[in-house]
Enzyme design. Structure first.
Site, PDB file in Angstrom:
ATOM      1  CG  ASP A 103      -4.545  -1.659  -2.034  1.00 12.29           C
ATOM      2  OD1 ASP A 103      -5.443  -1.756  -2.808  1.00 12.29           O
ATOM      3  OD2 ASP A 103      -3.338  -2.123  -1.979  1.00 12.29           O
ATOM      4  CE  LYS A 104      -8.993   1.762   6.282  1.00 14.04           C
ATOM      5  NZ  LYS A 104      -9.605   1.232   7.650  1.00 14.04           N
TER       6      LYS A 104
END
Length: 244
Positions: A103-104
């Site tokens: 995930d970012k």
């Protein structure tokens, strides 16, 4: 043997059309002589190819260990945010991609490569490759949560059941903010965050520490990377690497 223009394009000298122009302008030599045609065949291992008098060595596959920082997207391109492949500054090939996603806002181990077969083995659900994460969670994690999460929980939405595979957990600290090591066998979308949501807890910080037999080098700060060692390459290219 392969075409000269393909050789140069794969090594990032330019697009096939750009490389053809360089060859016609006499900017490319093969074994000390000016290259004459883009379709000229060269050996990836024995011929010496130079561009603007600088040797260009051919590399079929590249493997980099990246400590992904938060705020960078696990992709090859993105319109809004920086992407992980742009952090690999010394890359020779232009076809690198992240083997899997984080995930970012998640940090930690990410393998950057152009080996599609390897990526398939690491990511295929049938291989069940271990992925271990350090997780900081809001709330007190006890043996009760450990038992539930290790057995597998429903992370489905809108009435659709979606159960996780059995996991492994080690509680490092239990309190208002708990710290655990969690090993999962799969990689569903936002899986760890959704697993803790299923037991009423929120993930505050997430970092991947290992994937199969590949472990994040503690010397790498977020955003730093290095090529895999020969031993690491052998461990990840082993078809049985990381299986339960």
């Amino acid at each position: 043997m392969m075409r000269l223009d393909k050789f140069l394009a794969e090594m990032g000298i330019g697009t096939r059309q750009e490389v053809k122009k360089y060859i016609r302008k006499g900017m490319v030599t093969v074994n000390g002589s000016p290259a004459l045609r883009p379709e000229e065949k060269v050996s990836e291992t024995s011929d010496q190819v130079c561009f603007e008098e600088k040797p260009v060595s051919y590399v079929k596959y590249e493997y980099y260990m990246l400590n992904k920082p938060a705020g960078v997207v696990s992709a090859t391109e993105d319109r809004r945010d920086p992407v992980v492949v742009d952090l690999i500054r010394e890359k020779k090939r232009k076809d690198l991609f992240p083997a899997g996603r984080l995930d970012k806002d998640t940090e930690g181990l990410l393998l950057i490569t152009n080996d599609g077969a390897l990526a398939h083995r690491l990511l295929s659900p049938s291989h069940h490759v271990d992925k271990t994460y350090f997780v900081r969670v809001e709330g007190k994690v006890t043996g009760a949560e450990k038992k539930i999460l290790e057995a597998g929980v429903d992370i489905g939405e809108n009435g659709t059941e979606e159960r996780t595979r059995p996991a492994k957990m080690e509680i490092l600290a239990s309190g208002p903010v708990s710290q655990v090591l969690l090993t999962i066998r799969e990689g569903k979308y936002h899986q760890i965050k959704r697993m803790f949501q299923a037991v009423g807890m929120q993930v505050l910080y997430l970092k991947r520490l290992s994937m199969g037999k590949l472990t994040l080098d503690p010397a790498l700060a977020p955003g730093e990377y290095r090529p895999l060692t020969k031993e690491e390459i052998a461990s990840v290219t082993d078809e049985n690497a990381g299986k339960y």
